[in-house]
Enzyme design. Sequence first.
Site, PDB file in Angstrom:
ATOM      1  N   THR A 129       0.845  -1.221  -0.089  1.00  0.00           N
ATOM      2  CA  THR A 129       0.073  -0.125  -0.096  1.00  0.00           C
ATOM      3  C   THR A 129       0.823   1.203   0.116  1.00  0.00           C
ATOM      4  O   THR A 129       1.786   1.385   0.880  1.00  0.00           O
ATOM      5  CB  THR A 129      -0.973  -0.045   1.275  1.00  0.00           C
ATOM      6  OG1 THR A 129      -1.848  -1.182   1.185  1.00  0.00           O
ATOM      7  CG2 THR A 129      -1.765   1.237   1.362  1.00  0.00           C
ATOM      8  N   GLY A 134      -3.905   1.809  -3.276  1.00  0.00           N
ATOM      9  CA  GLY A 134      -4.344   0.891  -1.964  1.00  0.00           C
ATOM     10  C   GLY A 134      -4.997  -0.618  -2.596  1.00  0.00           C
ATOM     11  O   GLY A 134      -3.898  -1.157  -2.907  1.00  0.00           O
ATOM     12  N   ILE A 160       1.728   0.063   7.118  1.00  0.00           N
ATOM     13  CA  ILE A 160       2.375  -1.268   6.808  1.00  0.00           C
ATOM     14  C   ILE A 160       2.560  -2.162   8.139  1.00  0.00           C
ATOM     15  O   ILE A 160       3.194  -1.493   9.197  1.00  0.00           O
ATOM     16  CB  ILE A 160       3.855  -1.159   6.300  1.00  0.00           C
ATOM     17  CG1 ILE A 160       3.836  -0.433   5.214  1.00  0.00           C
ATOM     18  CG2 ILE A 160       4.611  -2.547   6.176  1.00  0.00           C
ATOM     19  CD1 ILE A 160       2.962  -0.852   3.930  1.00  0.00           C
ATOM     20  N   GLU A 241      -4.173 -15.341   2.605  1.00  0.00           N
ATOM     21  CA  GLU A 241      -4.341 -14.125   3.589  1.00  0.00           C
ATOM     22  C   GLU A 241      -5.828 -13.862   3.872  1.00  0.00           C
ATOM     23  O   GLU A 241      -6.189 -13.440   4.743  1.00  0.00           O
ATOM     24  CB  GLU A 241      -3.670 -12.933   2.483  1.00  0.00           C
ATOM     25  CG  GLU A 241      -3.638 -11.706   3.506  1.00  0.00           C
ATOM     26  CD  GLU A 241      -3.279 -10.491   2.582  1.00  0.00           C
ATOM     27  OE1 GLU A 241      -3.562  -9.051   3.272  1.00  0.00           O
ATOM     28  OE2 GLU A 241      -2.565 -10.664   1.655  1.00  0.00           O
ATOM     29  N   LEU A 336     -25.325  -4.746  24.225  1.00  0.00           N
ATOM     30  CA  LEU A 336     -25.920  -5.646  25.255  1.00  0.00           C
ATOM     31  C   LEU A 336     -25.277  -5.307  26.606  1.00  0.00           C
ATOM     32  O   LEU A 336     -25.809  -5.641  27.720  1.00  0.00           O
ATOM     33  CB  LEU A 336     -25.989  -6.845  24.873  1.00  0.00           C
ATOM     34  CG  LEU A 336     -27.243  -7.279  23.721  1.00  0.00           C
ATOM     35  CD1 LEU A 336     -27.123  -8.891  23.618  1.00  0.00           C
ATOM     36  CD2 LEU A 336     -28.630  -7.010  24.453  1.00  0.00           C
ATOM     37  N   GLY A 338     -24.473  -2.461  27.512  1.00  0.00           N
ATOM     38  CA  GLY A 338     -24.752  -1.094  28.142  1.00  0.00           C
ATOM     39  C   GLY A 338     -23.530  -0.149  28.525  1.00  0.00           C
ATOM     40  O   GLY A 338     -22.689  -0.521  27.594  1.00  0.00           O
TER      41      GLY A 338
END
Length: 382
Positions: A129, A134, A160, A241, A336, A338
Amino acid sequence: METDLYEEDHELFRETVREYVVREVLPHLERWDRDHLIDRSAWLAAGKQGLLGLAVPETYGGAGQQDYRFRAVLAEEFVAVGAAALHSGFSLNEDVVLPYLLDLATPGQKERWLPGLTTGRTIAAIAMTEPGAGSDLRGIRTSAVRDGDDWVVNGAKTFITNGIQSDLVIVVARTDERDLTLFLVERDTPGFTRGRKLEKVGLHAQDTAELFFDDVRVPAENLLGTEGRAFAHLMERLPRERLSIAVTAQAAAEAMLRWTTDFVREREAFGRSIAEFQTVGHTLAELRTETEVGRAYVDKAVRALNAGQLSAVDAAKAKWWTSEMQNRIAARCLQLHGGYGYMLEYPIARAFLDARVQTIYGGTTEIMKEIISRDIVGGSRA
């Protein structure tokens, strides 16, 4: 959900991994997050325990173990304790860099670098990248020009993984107008520098960096694979990957559901466990179903990889589905919890942050869908 993916050897290996986690990981997780860096001692300890370089032949100090189920065990045990950042670094070595060296390296290159990958003395990275490139590798501008017995590399990379600590970096560079080539660049090579340690939303302990190459002279013997064939080399190894990301996503989803189920059973409101409220119970039912469906597909994909039959399309399906599922489950499980879910001392908060990148790296969800759609449109009609 019980899975028949594993056998006795895998469960024995799991016990070894758990011992490593208790001794070398849990005491340091918070400090690693603060430092945005994982101690090298964690890599060395993993090497001593035989957790690294599993696929490396015994000739070079590895276990010669090609069964990917052992890698899946590592993923499950690491994310189960909130150590996704450590797993990310290890996975970069094991599931991304190592296959390139095993498949493409010369005997001399293997002799030089494989032993370090098994002991933890060598931390690796791959630099694809760039600030302007990208998912579309055609945008790569880092160049390599032949000069006598060397190649001279110039350019910049970003995002990286293992960028700060890496001792060996596979660099993708343009060697002419159309072709890309892979080069092995070593730590402390003149002209090779690292930029800032990047601040990320999640995976805080895992170092991510910018890399710069200013007239870096790379010996010709450090060219990896075939000159001009980097794109093909990259495409051939992406399924593994992407399966690695899928396995991690599945393990994380299951871990988050376990934490949340335990929490809502113990937490009370209006005189009863909140797990007894219908809306909570229905949510748990949905999440369990999603994870079990995901588990069935991931297990199938792992078996396909072991058999050498995992296609790029099926890996893309596994990657996009499980990573999106991981993010859905992270959001709902945090809800859930909270207010406690918003506190970083609870593992669900860290898991929520760590999940976000899963739909981005290794190819975004949109790219995965493009791969799948091309297979449908270009394939034969049913």
